[in-house]
Design an enzyme around this catalytic site. Structure first.
Site, PDB file in Angstrom:
ATOM      1  N   ASN A   4       0.833  -1.192   0.000  1.00  0.00           N
ATOM      2  CA  ASN A   4       0.000   0.000   0.000  1.00  0.00           C
ATOM      3  C   ASN A   4       0.878   1.255   0.000  1.00  0.00           C
ATOM      4  O   ASN A   4       0.951   1.964  -1.008  1.00  0.00           O
ATOM      5  CB  ASN A   4      -0.933  -0.028   1.216  1.00  0.00           C
ATOM      6  CG  ASN A   4      -1.973   1.068   1.174  1.00  0.00           C
ATOM      7  OD1 ASN A   4      -1.862   2.016   0.405  1.00  0.00           O
ATOM      8  ND2 ASN A   4      -2.989   0.949   1.984  1.00  0.00           N
ATOM      9  N   ASP A   5       1.547   1.502   1.094  1.00  0.00           N
ATOM     10  CA  ASP A   5       2.322   2.736   1.200  1.00  0.00           C
ATOM     11  C   ASP A   5       3.490   2.783   0.214  1.00  0.00           C
ATOM     12  O   ASP A   5       3.886   3.847  -0.222  1.00  0.00           O
ATOM     13  CB  ASP A   5       2.851   2.890   2.631  1.00  0.00           C
ATOM     14  CG  ASP A   5       1.718   2.911   3.647  1.00  0.00           C
ATOM     15  OD1 ASP A   5       0.672   3.506   3.328  1.00  0.00           O
ATOM     16  OD2 ASP A   5       1.859   2.316   4.721  1.00  0.00           O
ATOM     17  N   THR A   6       4.014   1.617  -0.155  1.00  0.00           N
ATOM     18  CA  THR A   6       5.173   1.600  -1.045  1.00  0.00           C
ATOM     19  C   THR A   6       4.795   1.804  -2.507  1.00  0.00           C
ATOM     20  O   THR A   6       5.661   1.860  -3.364  1.00  0.00           O
ATOM     21  CB  THR A   6       5.944   0.270  -0.925  1.00  0.00           C
ATOM     22  OG1 THR A   6       5.034  -0.799  -1.160  1.00  0.00           O
ATOM     23  CG2 THR A   6       6.557   0.120   0.446  1.00  0.00           C
ATOM     24  N   VAL A   7       3.472   1.904  -2.807  1.00  0.00           N
ATOM     25  CA  VAL A   7       3.038   2.195  -4.171  1.00  0.00           C
ATOM     26  C   VAL A   7       2.148   3.440  -4.168  1.00  0.00           C
ATOM     27  O   VAL A   7       1.335   3.633  -5.055  1.00  0.00           O
ATOM     28  CB  VAL A   7       2.263   1.011  -4.802  1.00  0.00           C
ATOM     29  CG1 VAL A   7       3.182  -0.164  -5.041  1.00  0.00           C
ATOM     30  CG2 VAL A   7       1.083   0.584  -3.935  1.00  0.00           C
ATOM     31  N   ALA A  54       0.773   2.625   7.590  1.00  0.00           N
ATOM     32  CA  ALA A  54       1.218   3.959   7.982  1.00  0.00           C
ATOM     33  C   ALA A  54       0.039   4.889   8.240  1.00  0.00           C
ATOM     34  O   ALA A  54       0.211   6.010   8.668  1.00  0.00           O
ATOM     35  CB  ALA A  54       2.117   4.546   6.906  1.00  0.00           C
TER      36      ALA A  54
END
Lengths: 464, 104
Positions: free
Chosen positions: A391-394, A432
């Site tokens: 999620n946060d890494t994309v 996050a």
């Protein structure tokens, strides 16, 4: 009983073996050898200590070692690769706990009472600092373990006046330290030591509680470093050079690893390490728009038509243990002549390098497992991107939304591909706690459900 | 050994750790971390010394405390060493297995 000369020689040999072990572990070809060097070094060090001068109570020591070894073997064999972050966190806590206990043990040590003047003071300062670092490592790691297992919320916990409280407590620790030295020899000293341990334990808790879920890989790596410094502090306490060497090696290499992680997230090292000192909580812009959902059949069809597929895994893949069905899917698609690659964000998951371990466990050949910097330039040519539990890494907000707490962090730029499928359990925000505009993009569709179930269903549809 | 020499040893090892780890590939981050974790279980030496010395004491209260602190510390540190090395080995075995698959 062996003489102290043999012991010194053994310690020297062990420290050389540990250096070889660490340098072995830092490269793929030599990594296994590195573990072997470490084991041999540790065995030599333990034997040289147990049979050294001034040590008695063999039965007691050996029984304790045997019991603990059995626990260690059971844990290491049983643990699932997906649970690796928790395991490493709890193991760090053991180092901290051991150091605190050794500190107290050294404080009441009758041999120490014979020390005089400056020697005594230096030793007691070392005990004080050793227990302080050890207690922080212990509680910090326990909280990290709690966050990773979901027993404690992953959201950063901060309150007004936290910074001020930390400063006050830190000053109190120093004042107590002075009192401790002045009251040596009276029962007061032990009480001061208890109070300081409680303060340090509280520090550890606050430090990790304040750190958000997205920073978890850094936290783990930082605690790893801290456990090394802890061992080193114990070394100063006991005047044992092997402990100092090994601890410093682990401490500094752990710190380097943390810095590498921070660079990957474009976060200043100290803002993470100081436990969110003065950090505001931001959640990014609220996003207007609708999300499209899709079905397993459609995804299977898209994959069958695609020529190139990029898979971006995240912690969701680990949680649902989807790495094995993912491997099956990759094999099928590769058999059809498609170009499949994996794009791994440096801080994907909860532990640095965690995704690589999981994919290796599922037999995915690692020449198709690429790093973020390798896949980003080619994403425009990719037909379908499959985001599995990341999620946060994309999150495009990292590049586009200045209000986003992860603004400035390099991400896998999946939205530049022709089609993006995001597998997700629900519309909830990521670890996050940040909104993700990716879900609202025109070329993105969401596939709800457990990652393993979803990949299994896609697999059965590809078969037909 | 004098504290000064110990400080020099400390500084040298710190520098060495930095040099060794500077270029580690991200693939190895997890095994490296669990391996380093096992190494920091070296605190076991301190624990053994604490137990060993406490036995020499004349004061029975100190013997008991020393053995409790030391014994727990030995257990905590040993779990760390044994568990850490084994789990590192387990992970590395997976990487090696796949390497063969690729060369086929």
């Amino acid at each position: 009983m062996i003489t102290s000369n043999i012991q010194i020689a053994s310690y020297l040999l062990a420290s050389i073996l540990f250096i070889l072990s660490l340098s072995g572990l830092s490269s793929q070809e030599t990594a296994k050898r590195g573990v072997l060097f470490g084991i041999i070094g540790m065995t030599i060090a333990i034997l040289a200590t147990v049979f050294g001068e001034n040590v008695q109570g063999y039965t007691y020591i050996i029984v304790a070692i045997i019991i603990a070894s059995i626990i260690g073997v059971l844990v290491a064999r049983k643990v699932e690769m997906t649970a690796m972050p928790q395991l490493i966190a709890i193991l760090h806590s053991f180092v901290g706990l051991a150091a605190v206990l050794v500190g107290f043990g050294s404080f009441i040590d009758p041999e120490v009472a014979k020390l005089q003047g400056a020697e005594m003071i230096i030793h007691m300062v070392e005990v004080y600092i050793g227990i302080f670092i050890g207690a922080i490592t212990f509680t910090g790691s326990v909280i990290a373990w709690g966050k990773l297992t979901g027993k404690i919320s992953g959201k950063p916990f901060v309150f007004k006046g936290k910074d001020a409280l930390n400063v006050v407590l830190f000053i109190a620790t120093i004042v107590l330290g002075v009192l401790f030295i002045q009251n040596l020899g009276s029962p007061m000293a032990m009480n001061i030591l208890y109070i300081m341990t409680a303060i340090a334990a509280f520090f550890g808790i606050m430090m990790v509680m304040a750190i958000g879920g997205a920073d978890m890989p850094v936290v783990i790596s930082m605690l790893n470093s801290l456990s090394g410094w802890t061992a080193s502090a114990a070394g100063f306490m006991l005047g044992n050079d092997l402990l100092i060497v090994t601890g410093a090696l682990v401490g500094s290499s752990g710190a380097i690893l943390s810095i590498i992680m921070c660079e990957a997230m474009n976060r200043p090292f100290f803002s993470v390490i100081l436990g969110g000192f003065g950090q505001e909580i931001k959640t990014g812009k609220k996003i207007e728009g609708t999300v499209k959902s899709t079905t397993h059949e459609i995804v299977a069809e898209m994959l069958t038509e695609a020529e190139s597929v990029l898979i971006v895994p995240g912690y969701g893949m680990a949680v649902s243990k989807a790495q094995h069905p993912v491997h099956d899917m990759v094999e099928k698609l590769r058999a059809q002549g498609k170009k499949i690659t994996f794009g791994i964000h440096p801080v994907a998951g909860r532990l640095p390098g965690h995704m690589n371990v999981l994919l290796a466990e599922a037999n995915v050949p690692y020449d198709i497992v690429l790093e973020m910097d390798e896949v980003n330039p080619t994403i425009d040519q990719i037909d379908v991107v499959l985001v599995i539990g990341a999620n946060d890494t994309v999150n495009p907000g990292a590049l586009e939304d200045e209000d986003s707490p992860i603004y400035g962090m390099p991400v896998v730029e999946v939205w530049r591909a022709k089609q993006v499928i995001v597998m997700k359990r629900s519309m909830a925000v990521g670890y996050a706690g940040v909104e993700n505009p990716l879900f609202y993009k025109d070329n993105t569709s969401l596939l709800y459900g457990d990652a393993k179930d979803s990949v299994d269903k896609i697999n059965s549809n590809i078969n037909r | 050994m004098s504290p000064f020499i110990l400080l020099i040893i400390f500084a040298a090892s710190t520098g060495l750790g930095y040099v060794i780890i500077k270029n580690v590939p991200s693939l190895l981050h997890t095994p490296l971390m669990s391996g380093m974790n096992a190494l920091s279980g070296i605190t076991i030496l301190g624990a053994i010394a604490a137990v060993g010395l406490s036995v020499l004491s004349k004061n029975s209260n100190e013997i008991l405390l020393g053995q409790i602190f030391g014994g727990l510390a030995i257990i905590a540190a040993t779990v760390n060493v044994v568990g850490g090395f084994l789990v590192t080995h387990r992970m590395l075995k997976m990487f090696n297995k796949n390497k063969k698959g690729r060369n086929r």
